[in-house]
Design an enzyme around this catalytic site. Structure first.
Site, PDB file in Angstrom:
ATOM      1  N   SER A 187      45.351  38.372  42.026  1.00  0.00           N
ATOM      2  CA  SER A 187      44.118  39.003  41.538  1.00  0.00           C
ATOM      3  C   SER A 187      44.453  40.101  40.526  1.00  0.00           C
ATOM      4  O   SER A 187      45.566  40.637  40.512  1.00  0.00           O
ATOM      5  CB  SER A 187      43.341  39.583  42.720  1.00  0.00           C
ATOM      6  OG  SER A 187      44.185  40.445  43.449  1.00  0.00           O
ATOM      7  N   CYS A 246      42.075  29.751  39.486  1.00  0.00           N
ATOM      8  CA  CYS A 246      41.891  30.776  38.449  1.00  0.00           C
ATOM      9  C   CYS A 246      41.252  30.162  37.207  1.00  0.00           C
ATOM     10  O   CYS A 246      40.759  30.875  36.356  1.00  0.00           O
ATOM     11  CB  CYS A 246      43.213  31.421  38.092  1.00  0.00           C
ATOM     12  SG  CYS A 246      44.328  30.301  37.263  1.00  0.00           S
ATOM     13  N   LYS A 303      58.463  35.765  46.762  1.00  0.00           N
ATOM     14  CA  LYS A 303      57.588  36.242  47.854  1.00  0.00           C
ATOM     15  C   LYS A 303      56.280  35.458  47.752  1.00  0.00           C
ATOM     16  O   LYS A 303      55.409  35.781  46.974  1.00  0.00           O
ATOM     17  CB  LYS A 303      57.321  37.746  47.705  1.00  0.00           C
ATOM     18  CG  LYS A 303      56.980  38.409  49.006  1.00  0.00           C
ATOM     19  CD  LYS A 303      55.588  38.525  49.493  1.00  0.00           C
ATOM     20  CE  LYS A 303      54.324  38.602  48.823  1.00  0.00           C
ATOM     21  NZ  LYS A 303      53.245  37.991  49.638  1.00  0.00           N
ATOM     22  N   GLU A 321      51.347  35.275  51.917  1.00  0.00           N
ATOM     23  CA  GLU A 321      51.501  35.243  53.379  1.00  0.00           C
ATOM     24  C   GLU A 321      50.527  34.257  54.017  1.00  0.00           C
ATOM     25  O   GLU A 321      50.653  33.915  55.186  1.00  0.00           O
ATOM     26  CB  GLU A 321      51.321  36.651  53.971  1.00  0.00           C
ATOM     27  CG  GLU A 321      49.945  37.282  53.785  1.00  0.00           C
ATOM     28  CD  GLU A 321      49.739  37.940  52.420  1.00  0.00           C
ATOM     29  OE1 GLU A 321      50.429  37.574  51.448  1.00  0.00           O
ATOM     30  OE2 GLU A 321      48.855  38.815  52.322  1.00  0.00           O
ATOM     31  N   GLU A 351      34.548  37.952  39.714  1.00  0.00           N
ATOM     32  CA  GLU A 351      35.188  36.709  40.166  1.00  0.00           C
ATOM     33  C   GLU A 351      34.820  36.483  41.633  1.00  0.00           C
ATOM     34  O   GLU A 351      35.098  37.335  42.475  1.00  0.00           O
ATOM     35  CB  GLU A 351      36.713  36.813  40.032  1.00  0.00           C
ATOM     36  CG  GLU A 351      37.416  35.540  40.489  1.00  0.00           C
ATOM     37  CD  GLU A 351      38.939  35.601  40.392  1.00  0.00           C
ATOM     38  OE1 GLU A 351      39.521  36.619  40.784  1.00  0.00           O
ATOM     39  OE2 GLU A 351      39.530  34.615  39.925  1.00  0.00           O
ATOM     40  N   PHE A 365      47.669  32.468  47.114  1.00  0.00           N
ATOM     41  CA  PHE A 365      47.495  31.408  48.120  1.00  0.00           C
ATOM     42  C   PHE A 365      46.991  30.105  47.524  1.00  0.00           C
ATOM     43  O   PHE A 365      47.118  29.047  48.135  1.00  0.00           O
ATOM     44  CB  PHE A 365      46.527  31.878  49.218  1.00  0.00           C
ATOM     45  CG  PHE A 365      45.078  31.835  48.818  1.00  0.00           C
ATOM     46  CD1 PHE A 365      44.370  30.646  48.837  1.00  0.00           C
ATOM     47  CD2 PHE A 365      44.413  32.982  48.390  1.00  0.00           C
ATOM     48  CE1 PHE A 365      43.027  30.602  48.453  1.00  0.00           C
ATOM     49  CE2 PHE A 365      43.087  32.950  48.008  1.00  0.00           C
ATOM     50  CZ  PHE A 365      42.396  31.751  48.030  1.00  0.00           C
TER      51      PHE A 365
HETATM   52  P1  NAD Z   1      46.127  38.463  45.798  1.00  0.00           P
HETATM   53  O1  NAD Z   1      46.186  39.345  44.610  1.00  0.00           O
HETATM   54  O2  NAD Z   1      45.402  38.917  46.997  1.00  0.00           O
HETATM   55  O3  NAD Z   1      47.635  38.142  46.300  1.00  0.00           O
HETATM   56  C1  NAD Z   1      48.634  37.703  45.398  1.00  0.00           C
HETATM   57  C2  NAD Z   1      49.984  38.180  45.917  1.00  0.00           C
HETATM   58  O4  NAD Z   1      50.003  39.613  45.921  1.00  0.00           O
HETATM   59  C3  NAD Z   1      50.272  37.734  47.347  1.00  0.00           C
HETATM   60  O5  NAD Z   1      51.610  37.352  47.437  1.00  0.00           O
HETATM   61  C4  NAD Z   1      49.962  38.970  48.177  1.00  0.00           C
HETATM   62  O6  NAD Z   1      50.756  39.065  49.337  1.00  0.00           O
HETATM   63  C5  NAD Z   1      50.266  40.108  47.230  1.00  0.00           C
HETATM   64  N1  NAD Z   1      49.404  41.286  47.435  1.00  0.00           N
HETATM   65  C6  NAD Z   1      48.090  41.293  47.808  1.00  0.00           C
HETATM   66  N2  NAD Z   1      47.624  42.552  47.843  1.00  0.00           N
HETATM   67  C7  NAD Z   1      48.637  43.357  47.473  1.00  0.00           C
HETATM   68  C8  NAD Z   1      48.777  44.770  47.315  1.00  0.00           C
HETATM   69  N3  NAD Z   1      47.767  45.604  47.543  1.00  0.00           N
HETATM   70  N4  NAD Z   1      49.970  45.260  46.907  1.00  0.00           N
HETATM   71  C9  NAD Z   1      50.995  44.431  46.664  1.00  0.00           C
HETATM   72  N5  NAD Z   1      50.930  43.087  46.811  1.00  0.00           N
HETATM   73  C10 NAD Z   1      49.776  42.552  47.208  1.00  0.00           C
HETATM   74  O7  NAD Z   1      45.600  37.048  45.294  1.00  0.00           O
HETATM   75  P2  NAD Z   1      45.204  35.782  46.180  1.00  0.00           P
HETATM   76  O8  NAD Z   1      43.952  36.071  46.913  1.00  0.00           O
HETATM   77  O9  NAD Z   1      46.392  35.289  46.935  1.00  0.00           O
HETATM   78  O10 NAD Z   1      44.932  34.700  45.013  1.00  0.00           O
HETATM   79  C11 NAD Z   1      43.697  34.610  44.338  1.00  0.00           C
HETATM   80  C12 NAD Z   1      43.721  35.360  43.020  1.00  0.00           C
HETATM   81  O11 NAD Z   1      44.802  34.889  42.218  1.00  0.00           O
HETATM   82  C13 NAD Z   1      42.463  35.123  42.197  1.00  0.00           C
HETATM   83  O12 NAD Z   1      42.064  36.334  41.614  1.00  0.00           O
HETATM   84  C14 NAD Z   1      42.910  34.121  41.148  1.00  0.00           C
HETATM   85  O13 NAD Z   1      42.143  34.136  39.962  1.00  0.00           O
HETATM   86  C15 NAD Z   1      44.306  34.586  40.904  1.00  0.00           C
HETATM   87  N6  NAD Z   1      45.129  33.538  40.278  1.00  0.00           N
HETATM   88  C16 NAD Z   1      45.425  33.688  38.960  1.00  0.00           C
HETATM   89  C17 NAD Z   1      46.154  32.708  38.305  1.00  0.00           C
HETATM   90  C18 NAD Z   1      46.455  32.849  36.841  1.00  0.00           C
HETATM   91  O14 NAD Z   1      47.236  32.076  36.320  1.00  0.00           O
HETATM   92  N7  NAD Z   1      45.873  33.802  36.142  1.00  0.00           N
HETATM   93  C19 NAD Z   1      46.603  31.585  39.012  1.00  0.00           C
HETATM   94  C20 NAD Z   1      46.294  31.474  40.367  1.00  0.00           C
HETATM   95  C21 NAD Z   1      45.548  32.467  41.004  1.00  0.00           C
END
Ligand code: NAD
Length: 479
Positions: free
Chosen positions: A230, A285, A177, A180, A385, A153
């Protein structure tokens, strides 16, 4: 709640398509807490439709000359520029970051498109005549087929752009994808790609959650999966995709440390720390999450940070252009952060600036900027984090101890040092086991020509997004 929030669909084969699922989730304006749209929780069947369209489109797109593909990306870049104000407003509306931060988000994304416009140069193979007697050898780079991207997000524009512009420049077709929580920016990107001349089916968007992700990771016609989010989901996506024979790059979370040496320039260091810790309400991140003052640098740092935090304008970003920090993404994130601050306090951290007691907008999902002083490496808050506007402050004995702190979290995204001493800077650059290092820079995020290079549990895979590693990820060699 608004009278009738828009019901979103998917973008498949060049058209809007209703999801086969009756289930919807709410998309919020985090500044007001209002529901602004409803996002479908699509099913595996929706993914199958998108992949079938992408597969059909691949037969012509993969054969299209690289300069023709680049021509469409040039027109895409022009359209993104023409729609820049609309796109930045949309990012602010659904993510909650300030307009200036949204401009940065969209701009970084456009820079990847610019890089992708020149992909033909990087798609050239190699050749060596007479490698053996009367034998010449040459290698070419071929697209993989249908690729998928799953995004978080916090950067609704930049992170999807890390993926699909390079993938399609290399001749692949793509199924995205988006999170959401911020689906509208991705839908707009797909519409503009079609307007730029992108053939139907080359870029598809399927909205939803876990069911969509799992189908993308297991679908037999998907060759590669890019993930950013994450770490626990990154690891799961990596394992699932690999088990199903896919190439996977999965970027995860982070705990980024900022080290301040006694000789650091006080004013520019303070500005850089404030930007790194509280920019995008700490939801980056690459956010600076801990500041470690060494020796004399430790004295007075909390006081200076407290003054700067107290002066910040924490306001809704959709209606107040003067806002310097907006809300976090949703009520769950706000409640999780408030609980993390309480947990840090019970572990022994001192609350040097309390975002909980500050006067905040009475609507939306706000957490005031918070400083936790006296943090030690054994505390959970030193390695978890938090992903919000909460900055920890610690005082290790020396630079070696500070580097140990960095390694203790197990992440390896970014680490920065503020110093005017070349030897200290060089030692830090050499010894900190992170993929992205800054010297007198708060957020050492690489621009599009370099790869975004997390290490350890900040990245699962071999080839990172962006830059030349991005081109390698989306192609395979034939010799
Ligand atoms: P998230 O992991 O909750 O969601 C990321 C994606 O995975 C979304 O599209 C979500 O719908 C999907 N998702 C969530 N839970 C899932 C599951 N159990 N099974 C399958 N798919 C699932 O992350 P977020 O809260 O949207 O974003 C924040 C996180 O992203 C932080 O940890 C941040 O550090 C990380 N991030 C990392 C980078 C990088 O380059 N390393 C860049 C941006 C964000």
């Amino acid at each position: 709640m608004t009278a009738s929030p828009t019901d979103l669909g998917n973008f498949i084969g060049g058209s809007l398509a209703a999801s086969k699922s009756p289930g919807f989730g709410d998309v919020f304006n985090p500044s007001s807490g209002e529901v602004i749209a409803r996002v479908p929780f699509s099913t595996a069947l929706d993914v199958d439709d998108a992949v079938a369209n992408a597969r059909e489109a691949f037969s012509a797109w993969g054969e299209a000359p690289a300069p023709r593909r680049a021509g469409i990306l040039f027109r895409y870049k022009e359209l993104l520029e023409a729609h820049f104000p609309e796109l930045t407003r949309l990012v602010t509306l659904e993510n909650g970051k300030t307009l200036a931060e949204s401009e940065g988000d969209v701009r970084r994304g456009i820079e990847v498109v610019e890089f992708a416009c020149g992909a033909a140069h990087l798609l050239k193979g190699e050749s060596l005549p007479q490698i053996s007697k009367e034998i010449d050898a040459c290698s070419t780079r071929e697209p993989l087929g249908v690729c998928a991207g799953i995004t978080p997000f916090n950067f609704p524009a930049m992170v999807p752009m890390w993926m699909f512009p390079l993938a399609v420049a290399c001749g692949n077709t793509f199924v995205l994808k988006p999170s959401e929580k911020v689906p509208q920016t991705a839908m707009r990107f797909a519409g503009l790609f079609l307007e730029a001349g992108g053939p139907p089916g080359v870029l598809n968007v399927v909205n939803g959650g876990r069911e969509v992700v799992e189908r993308l990771c297991t679908h037999p016609d998907i060759a590669a999966v890019s993930f950013v989010g994450s770490s626990h989901v990154a690891e799961r996506v990596y394992q699932l995709g690999c088990q199903h024979g896919k190439r996977v790059q999965a970027a995860g979370g982070a705990k980024n440390v900022m080290v301040v040496m006694p000789d650091a320039n006080p004013d520019s260091t303070l500005r850089a720390i404030m930007g790194a810790a509280f920019g995008c309400a700490g939801q980056r991140c690459m956010a600076g999450s801990i500041v470690l003052g060494i020796g004399e640098a430790a004295a007075g740092i909390t006081k200076r940070l407290r003054e700067a935090v107290g002066a910040m304008k924490v306001l809704p970003t959709d209606t107040c252009p003067e806002s310097e920090m907006g809300p976090v993404i949703d009520a769950a994130a706000r409640d999780r952060l408030l609980a993390s601050i309480a947990a840090a306090e019970s572990e022994g951290a001192r609350i040097a600036a309390d975002g909980r007691s500050r006067t905040l907008p009475d609507r939306g999902f706000f957490v005031g900027p918070t400083l936790l002083d006296g943090v030690t490496p054994d505390m959970n808050v030193a390695s978890a984090e938090l992903f919000g506007p909460v900055l920890s402050i610690g005082c290790p004995e020396n630079l070696d101890d500070a580097i140990e702190w960095i390694h203790a979290s197990g992440y390896g995204n970014g680490a920065v040092i503020f110093t005017q001493n070349g030897a200290a800077a060089r030692k830090f650059v050499r010894e900190a086991a992170c993929g992205m290092i800054g010297v007198n820079v708060g957020v050492p995020a690489p621009m599009a020509v370099f790869s975004f290079s997390g290490w350890n549990k900040s990245f699962y895979g071999d080839l990172h997004v962006q830059g030349s590693e991005g081109i390698s990820f989306y192609t395979r060699q034939k010799v």
